[in-house]
Design a protein around this motif. Sequence first.
Motif, PDB file in Angstrom:
ATOM      1  N   GLN A 233       0.867  -1.176   0.000  1.00  0.00           N
ATOM      2  CA  GLN A 233       0.000   0.000   0.000  1.00  0.00           C
ATOM      3  C   GLN A 233       0.905   1.227   0.000  1.00  0.00           C
ATOM      4  N   LEU A 234       0.911   1.977  -1.093  1.00  0.00           N
ATOM      5  CA  LEU A 234       1.909   3.019  -1.309  1.00  0.00           C
ATOM      6  C   LEU A 234       1.357   4.403  -0.958  1.00  0.00           C
ATOM      7  N   ARG A 235       2.136   5.136  -0.182  1.00  0.00           N
ATOM      8  CA  ARG A 235       1.781   6.512   0.185  1.00  0.00           C
ATOM      9  C   ARG A 235       3.014   7.386   0.025  1.00  0.00           C
ATOM     10  N   PHE A 236       2.981   8.282  -0.946  1.00  0.00           N
ATOM     11  CA  PHE A 236       4.127   9.129  -1.245  1.00  0.00           C
ATOM     12  C   PHE A 236       3.911  10.545  -0.709  1.00  0.00           C
ATOM     13  N   ARG A 237       4.991  11.294  -0.633  1.00  0.00           N
ATOM     14  CA  ARG A 237       4.898  12.697  -0.249  1.00  0.00           C
ATOM     15  C   ARG A 237       4.129  13.489  -1.309  1.00  0.00           C
ATOM     16  N   THR A 238       3.449  14.540  -0.850  1.00  0.00           N
ATOM     17  CA  THR A 238       2.791  15.464  -1.778  1.00  0.00           C
ATOM     18  C   THR A 238       3.398  16.860  -1.657  1.00  0.00           C
ATOM     19  N   GLY A 239       4.589  16.935  -1.086  1.00  0.00           N
ATOM     20  CA  GLY A 239       5.329  18.185  -0.962  1.00  0.00           C
ATOM     21  C   GLY A 239       6.724  17.875  -0.494  1.00  0.00           C
ATOM     22  N   PRO A 240       7.618  18.866  -0.534  1.00  0.00           N
ATOM     23  CA  PRO A 240       9.002  18.609  -0.123  1.00  0.00           C
ATOM     24  C   PRO A 240       9.076  18.202   1.336  1.00  0.00           C
ATOM     25  N   GLY A 241       9.973  17.253   1.626  1.00  0.00           N
ATOM     26  CA  GLY A 241      10.082  16.755   2.992  1.00  0.00           C
ATOM     27  C   GLY A 241      11.457  16.214   3.294  1.00  0.00           C
TER      28      GLY A 241
END
Length: 221
Positions: free
Chosen positions: A62-70
């Motif tokens: 189950q993939l969850r990526f960033r939606t902004g710089p981190g």
Amino acid sequence: MTAQELIDNVESAIGVLRADYRGHATESDLYEAALLAIGVAAVRAAGGTTTFTDDLHTATTQLRFRTGPGNLWSRDFTFVVADFPTTTRTLELHLGVMVVGASGVAHECDVAIITNDEATRSRVHRAHPRASGLVAAIEAKNYAASPGLGVGRAFLGLGSELQQNKCNLAFPATSSTNIGRLIARKGCECFDELTPRSPAADRLSAHLEQRVRNWVRSQRQ
């Protein structure tokens, strides 16, 4: 491409996107995820075995990526670990992490292929990884029209910070003559008309594959 088309392409290439990510991701976020999928394909073509994980210890589907710089060391975001048969060293693929350039200033890499050694240093010290540990980076511009000269100048500035030959600019529009001339023969690469499964996607994948193969060869004992 629409958000749903990008979701379909990403999920067919690398796995199921978590509902909370899908609910917040913009088309630009999903375009970056599609570019990560191209990076994964390149690593596999170079002989790598890839594992998706949120914590470096447990595989996830189950993939969850960033939606902004981190920060690379922040938890609960999916990244990729790549193992190779000819070296004990590994690579990691991340979305939206900050990388420190030659000036000491940190810059966002939309997609970063980075050595596990440098990523481990980042996690242990809670410090941004350095460009010396970067194998390749992709700057994504999900624009309907060609990026302007300002984007091209900024990209070349990023290249001077992270090393020109590591940096790649990707966007779905047809490149204008001006930005093409600006970037040509500068050491970095520009991939226009890039959408999933396009000829440009194949060219980017081949370019990244060669970068990874060269890194693997340099690690052999």
